[in-house]
Design a protein around this motif. Structure first.
Motif, short mmCIF file in Angstrom:
data_model
loop_
_atom_site.label_atom_id
_atom_site.label_comp_id
_atom_site.label_asym_id
_atom_site.label_seq_id
_atom_site.Cartn_x
_atom_site.Cartn_y
_atom_site.Cartn_z
N PRO A 62 66.42 -3.22 -17.75
CA PRO A 62 66.79 -1.90 -18.29
C PRO A 62 65.59 -1.11 -18.79
O PRO A 62 65.68 0.11 -18.96
CB PRO A 62 67.73 -2.25 -19.45
CG PRO A 62 67.45 -3.67 -19.76
CD PRO A 62 66.97 -4.32 -18.53
N ASN A 63 64.47 -1.81 -19.03
CA ASN A 63 63.28 -1.09 -19.52
C ASN A 63 62.45 -0.50 -18.38
O ASN A 63 61.37 0.02 -18.61
CB ASN A 63 62.42 -1.98 -20.41
CG ASN A 63 62.03 -3.29 -19.77
OD1 ASN A 63 62.74 -3.78 -18.90
ND2 ASN A 63 60.92 -3.87 -20.20
N LEU A 64 62.97 -0.60 -17.14
CA LEU A 64 62.22 -0.05 -16.00
C LEU A 64 62.89 1.23 -15.49
O LEU A 64 64.12 1.32 -15.41
CB LEU A 64 62.20 -1.09 -14.88
CG LEU A 64 61.45 -0.76 -13.59
CD1 LEU A 64 60.90 -2.04 -12.97
CD2 LEU A 64 62.29 -0.02 -12.57
N GLU A 65 62.10 2.23 -15.19
CA GLU A 65 62.66 3.48 -14.62
C GLU A 65 61.88 3.87 -13.38
O GLU A 65 60.67 3.62 -13.29
CB GLU A 65 62.56 4.61 -15.64
CG GLU A 65 63.67 4.53 -16.68
CD GLU A 65 63.78 5.84 -17.43
OE1 GLU A 65 64.24 6.83 -16.85
OE2 GLU A 65 63.37 5.85 -18.61
N ASN A 66 62.59 4.48 -12.45
CA ASN A 66 61.95 4.93 -11.21
C ASN A 66 61.68 6.43 -11.25
O ASN A 66 62.55 7.21 -11.66
CB ASN A 66 62.86 4.66 -10.02
CG ASN A 66 62.84 3.20 -9.64
OD1 ASN A 66 61.79 2.64 -9.33
ND2 ASN A 66 64.00 2.55 -9.71
N TYR A 67 60.49 6.81 -10.82
CA TYR A 67 60.16 8.23 -10.64
C TYR A 67 59.47 8.39 -9.29
O TYR A 67 58.92 7.42 -8.75
CB TYR A 67 59.22 8.71 -11.76
CG TYR A 67 59.97 9.02 -13.04
CD1 TYR A 67 60.46 10.29 -13.28
CD2 TYR A 67 60.18 8.03 -13.99
CE1 TYR A 67 61.15 10.59 -14.45
CE2 TYR A 67 60.88 8.31 -15.16
CZ TYR A 67 61.36 9.59 -15.38
OH TYR A 67 62.06 9.87 -16.52
N HIS A 68 59.50 9.56 -8.76
CA HIS A 68 58.84 9.75 -7.46
C HIS A 68 58.28 11.16 -7.28
O HIS A 68 58.71 12.10 -7.97
CB HIS A 68 59.83 9.43 -6.33
CG HIS A 68 60.90 10.46 -6.17
ND1 HIS A 68 61.97 10.56 -7.04
CD2 HIS A 68 61.06 11.44 -5.24
CE1 HIS A 68 62.74 11.56 -6.66
NE2 HIS A 68 62.21 12.12 -5.57
N PHE A 69 57.37 11.25 -6.36
CA PHE A 69 56.83 12.56 -5.94
C PHE A 69 57.40 12.87 -4.56
O PHE A 69 57.39 12.01 -3.67
CB PHE A 69 55.30 12.51 -5.85
CG PHE A 69 54.62 12.58 -7.18
CD1 PHE A 69 54.37 13.81 -7.78
CD2 PHE A 69 54.25 11.43 -7.85
CE1 PHE A 69 53.75 13.89 -9.01
CE2 PHE A 69 53.63 11.49 -9.09
CZ PHE A 69 53.39 12.72 -9.67
N GLU A 70 57.90 14.07 -4.40
CA GLU A 70 58.45 14.48 -3.10
C GLU A 70 57.42 15.31 -2.33
O GLU A 70 56.49 15.85 -2.91
CB GLU A 70 59.71 15.34 -3.32
CG GLU A 70 60.96 14.55 -3.60
CD GLU A 70 61.28 13.47 -2.57
OE1 GLU A 70 60.63 13.42 -1.50
OE2 GLU A 70 62.18 12.67 -2.84
N VAL A 71 57.65 15.38 -1.02
CA VAL A 71 56.89 16.36 -0.23
C VAL A 71 57.92 17.23 0.48
O VAL A 71 59.08 16.86 0.60
CB VAL A 71 55.97 15.67 0.80
CG1 VAL A 71 54.88 14.92 0.15
CG2 VAL A 71 56.77 14.79 1.75
N GLN A 72 57.52 18.42 0.90
CA GLN A 72 58.46 19.30 1.61
C GLN A 72 58.06 19.43 3.06
O GLN A 72 56.87 19.56 3.36
CB GLN A 72 58.47 20.67 0.94
CG GLN A 72 59.22 20.64 -0.39
CD GLN A 72 58.91 21.84 -1.24
OE1 GLN A 72 58.11 22.72 -0.87
NE2 GLN A 72 59.52 21.89 -2.41
N HIS A 73 59.06 19.37 3.93
CA HIS A 73 58.79 19.49 5.37
C HIS A 73 59.20 20.88 5.81
O HIS A 73 60.34 21.28 5.62
CB HIS A 73 59.59 18.46 6.16
CG HIS A 73 59.31 17.06 5.70
ND1 HIS A 73 58.32 16.30 6.24
CD2 HIS A 73 59.86 16.31 4.71
CE1 HIS A 73 58.28 15.14 5.63
NE2 HIS A 73 59.21 15.13 4.68
N VAL A 74 58.28 21.62 6.34
CA VAL A 74 58.59 22.99 6.77
C VAL A 74 58.36 23.07 8.27
O VAL A 74 57.28 22.71 8.76
CB VAL A 74 57.67 24.01 6.05
CG1 VAL A 74 58.10 25.44 6.35
CG2 VAL A 74 57.66 23.74 4.55
#
Ligand SMILES: Nc1ncnc2c1ncn2[C@@H]1O[C@H](COP(=O)(O)OP(=O)(O)OP(=O)(O)O)[C@@H](O)[C@H]1O
Length: 810
Positions: free
Chosen positions: A736-748
């Motif tokens: 429970p002490n772990l969290e996920n975060y992420h960086f996105e990229v955009q496809h154009v």
């Protein structure tokens, strides 16, 4: 009036102030020093003993410590030449792993002692040495006897390839002698250090060898009760190991060692060498005491709120020379009276006068602060009230001319030295100065005559190497016969300027030098007497140099805030940064990078960061570590709001290129780094791990990452873990002490709908990335040929299918 021969004889008889020159380094004649550069290899390290002869410089890189390096630019460079000598000794037998260190900066009369237990990696020793950036390291000869190097010796020589190594007989690492030296040499204001070091045998042993060695190579002794001795346990500062310091580009840039694209470069607006040294050492060893950090932040805030105070103080601080170096030269008693030593002592007294005359303006610019509540500034103001500053200055002005001052330019400084002592103190000196003035006038007259004789625009010039010489701005074609008259010799030409001399001028220069030597010698005797009188008071200069360097650093922090919008950090149990950005990237890009948040608490202390290549993961991780360091040294931080939990250690494992020099493979290097983190991390650590396990197969990499995460998840340390292994993201179900975060990229897609373009918003979002095959997508936008990318896609699809089949058969 007595003749010149008489007064020459008189000053030769003149008593030297040096008196008994035997010191704690008495009878050093038995010392055998062996020096080598580590690049010469271990075998060479033990050969070529240098017989003792006083004054002989040992090691290839000893630089004479004379004169002051005054920066002409407003900002002091980080790359000041190394001048620190360190003695290192390790316990033997059961005490192996207990390390004692003693160091002295040849520019600063301060001995730093430390002793600590180090584990098998000796990371603390290496880190401490990295921070000290030594010119030379001395160790006992037993550490590499008969070609058998101890692990510590091998590690240090391997790590510090450009540093001179000297081995000294083990008997000189003598703790009893060390304590004796410290008792003799430590200034009374720092005597509390005895309580700390009395039973610290290894650092005392290192001190004994160090002091004896430094006195030997400098051919001088330290005056009794003149040194600041300081014990530096590792507990008062946060530990940042050397590879983390390198990964984070704290003081050196990995691509260009001279580049200012480092945290030091971002914060360095210091005006004095002392301030710049202080900033560097603080960045490498941030504070852990919240109260001290708060007092520094209060000062920075005060500077930011009061522009007049800021500019007033900065203007005075920038006039200070290197006070620590001044002190260092003052406490050295040369073993020989040479003209060079005489000249350097006269320069010293002028610098000392210059420094003390700045105390009053410093107080004046402070005056507005008398009513302020900033404890540190108040304490500094009170320290400046020390009566000793006035006492020394008064004594100096009884002997030294009021208008004698520090100036730039060798001729004007020579004139200042020549006329430093007031008239009527020594009649021979007055005569010698008159003679000197006459010779200088004669030189000017002779050059004027030559100009008239040849109808040339000649002028008198001076350099310390040539003495007086003639210069002329002219084109060859403007010379009467196309060349200079034959009377002129040693002609050099740069652009349109000719420099030359003549036989008569050379003779007059010699007379000038002769008379100058007499002046210096007589002035020296007077200055030495004066220095003897003021010596008992000079310890107030330690405080002054401390005040100047600290104020310089804090002003520099305030200056950095005026360049970018930094905010004052808070200290709590949470790491919370709102809209923080990477300070070095801002300096490189000249525009504000995209900012992001971070939030870590005891209940949520582990973040896994995923995202495609180039999406901004490493930048984000580094920015958090840099912000933490900035906060812990008392600087404002690049963010809209920030709160930090004090970190006792900052660890980073960031993917770098293979280390070709040490021949370590990527995999072994990352294993070493992660072992170090696991062995040393505690609940108060900040841990940054970027792309662990990339040096082996995907399955093994995932396994190593998973096990490492599980270990770290059981600590209360704050950990940020960036990875391409999406399998790790599922650990949030178990922890429970772990969290996920992420960086996105955009496809154009382009308007033709054919080629896809990727854009990077660099914004962090909750959850893990949904991107698939982003390595291939990134490769597509690179210059890899399309045929290879097509092949790579087919093979990758094939492998994915195989894995799916295998897992469904299990
Ligand atoms: N917040 C930001 N604002 C502006 N530019 C950024 C930001 N973050 C990263 N960049 C730019 O993007 C480049 C790539 O970023 P970074 O190396 O952090 O990506 P990464 O996700 O770690 O990539 P990889 O997975 O390939 O190592 C950086 O060199 C920087 O120029």
């Amino acid at each position: 009036m007595r003749g010149r021969a008489e007064f020459r004889a008189a000053f030769r008889k003149g008593e030297s102030y040096l008196g008994d020159k035997s010191s704690c380094a008495e009878n050093a004649s038995a010392v055998n020093f062996t020096s080598c550069s580590s690049t010469q290899g271990l075998n060479n390290a033990c050969v070529g003993k240098i017989p003792f002869s006083a004054g002989r410089s040992i090691g290839r890189s000893h630089t004479p410590v004379r004169g002051y390096s005054v920066t002409s630019s407003s900002t002091v460079s980080a790359h000041t030449a190394a001048s620190v000598i360190v003695a290192v000794v390790e316990g033997r037998g059961l005490a192996r792993g207990e390390v004692g260190m003693a160091s002295i900066d040849l520019k600063t009369p301060e001995v730093i002692l430390s002793q600590f237990a180090d584990n098998t990696t000796y990371a603390k020793v290496i880190t401490k040495l990295e921070i000290l950036t030594p010119l030379e390291i001395i160790m006992p000869n037993t550490s590499c006897e008969a070609g058998n190097a101890t692990k510590l010796f091998a590690l240090i020589t391997e790590h510090f390839k450009n540093v001179t190594f000297t081995t000294v007989q083990r008997k000189y690492f003598n703790e009893t002698k060390g304590l004796e030296y410290i008792e003799q040499l430590c200034a009374s204001e720092f005597s509390t250090v005895f309580m700390e070091i009395q039973s610290k045998y290894y650092c005392l042993a290192a001190a004994a060898a160090l002091i004896k060695y430094v006195e030997f190579i400098q051919n001088s002794i330290y005056a009794p009760k003149s040194l600041k001795v300081h014990f530096q346990g590792s507990e008062k500062t946060a530990m940042i190991d050397s590879s983390s310091a390198q990964n984070l580009e704290l003081v050196t840039n990995n691509r260009d060692s001279r580049s200012g694209h480092t945290l030091f470069g971002v914060l360095n607006y210091t005006k004095t060498p002392g301030g710049s040294r202080r900033l560097r050492s603080n960045i490498l060893e941030p504070l852990v005491d919240a109260e001290t950090i708060k007092t520094r932040l209060d000062c920075v805030q005060e500077f930011l709120q009061d522009e007049e105070l800021f500019f007033g103080l900065q203007a005075v601080i920038s006039k200070f020379l290197d006070t620590e170096q001044l002190l260092s030269i003052l406490v050295h008693i040369p073993k020989q009276d040479t003209v060079k030593n005489a000249e350097s002592k006269i320069t010293n007294i002028i610098y000392l006068k210059h420094t003390l005359e700045l105390v009053e303006p410093l107080k004046v610019s402070y005056a507005a602060l008398r009513s302020c509540n900033t404890t540190l500034l108040k304490a500094y103001y009170n320290a400046l009230e020390d009566r000793r500053f006035g006492i020394i200055l008064e004594k100096i002005t009884t002997v030294i001319n009021d208008d004698t001052k520090y100036t730039k330019g060798c001729l004007s400084m020579r004139t200042q030295k020549c006329y430093a002592v007031k008239p009527n103190i020594n009649e021979f000196l007055d005569i010698a100065r008159r003679t000197y003035t006459e010779i200088v006038d004669d030189i000017a007259g002779m050059i004027a005559q030559l100009a008239e004789k040849y109808s040339l625009p000649l002028r008198t010039s001076f350099s310390s190497a040539r003495g007086f010489f003639i210069q002329m701005n002219a084109d060859c074609s403007t010379l009467p016969s196309g060349q200079l008259p034959s009377e002129f010799t040693k002609v050099t030409k740069t652009r349109n300027t000719y420099s030359f001399t003549s036989a008569d001028l050379i003779k007059m220069n010699e007379r000038c030098q002769e008379s100058l030597r007499e002046i210096y010698h007589m002035t020296y005797l007077i200055v030495c007497k004066l220095l003897n009188e003021i010596f008992e008071h000079i310890h107030c200069l330690y405080k002054l140099s401390d005040i100047v360097s600290m104020l310089d650093m804090l002003l520099s922090f305030a200056h950095a805030c005026t360049i970018s919008d930094y905010v004052r950090p808070e200290f709590t149990d949470t790491l919370a940064i709102k809209q923080g950005w990477h300070p070095i990237l801002e300096k490189i890009a000249m525009e504000k990078p995209v900012s992001n948040n971070v939030y870590l608490t005891e209940g949520s202390n582990f973040l896994i960061i995923t995202g495609p290549n180039m999406s901004g993961k490493s930048t984000y991780l580094k920015q958090i570590a840099l912000s933490q360091i900035m906060a812990q040294i008392g600087s404002y931080v690049p963010a809209e709001y920030c709160s930090f939990r004090i970190a006792e250690q900052i660890f980073t494992r960031i993917g770098m290129d293979d280390d070709i020099e040490t021949n370590a493979s990527t995999f072994m290097k990352e294993m070493k780094e992660i072992t170090y983190i696991i062995q040393n991390a505690n609940d108060k650590s900040l841990i940054i791990i970027d792309e662990l396990g990339r040096g082996t197969s995907a399955e093994e990499g995932i396994g190593i990452c998973y096990a490492t995460c599980e270990y770290l998840l059981n600590l209360k340390a704050f950990t940020l873990f960036a990875t391409h292994f999406l399998e790790l993201c599922h650990m949030d179900a178990l922890y429970p002490n772990l969290e996920n975060y992420h960086f996105e990229v955009q496809h154009v897609r382009s308007s033709a709908g054919k080629k896809e373009k990727i854009t990077y918003p660099y914004t962090l979002s909750k959850g893990y990335t949904e991107e698939k095959n982003y390595g291939l997508k990134a490769a597509e936008v690179s210059s890899l040929p399309p045929s290879i990318i097509l092949d790579a896609k087919t093979i990758s699809n094939h492998i994915a299918k195989q894995i799916l089949v295998r897992s469904s058969n299990l």
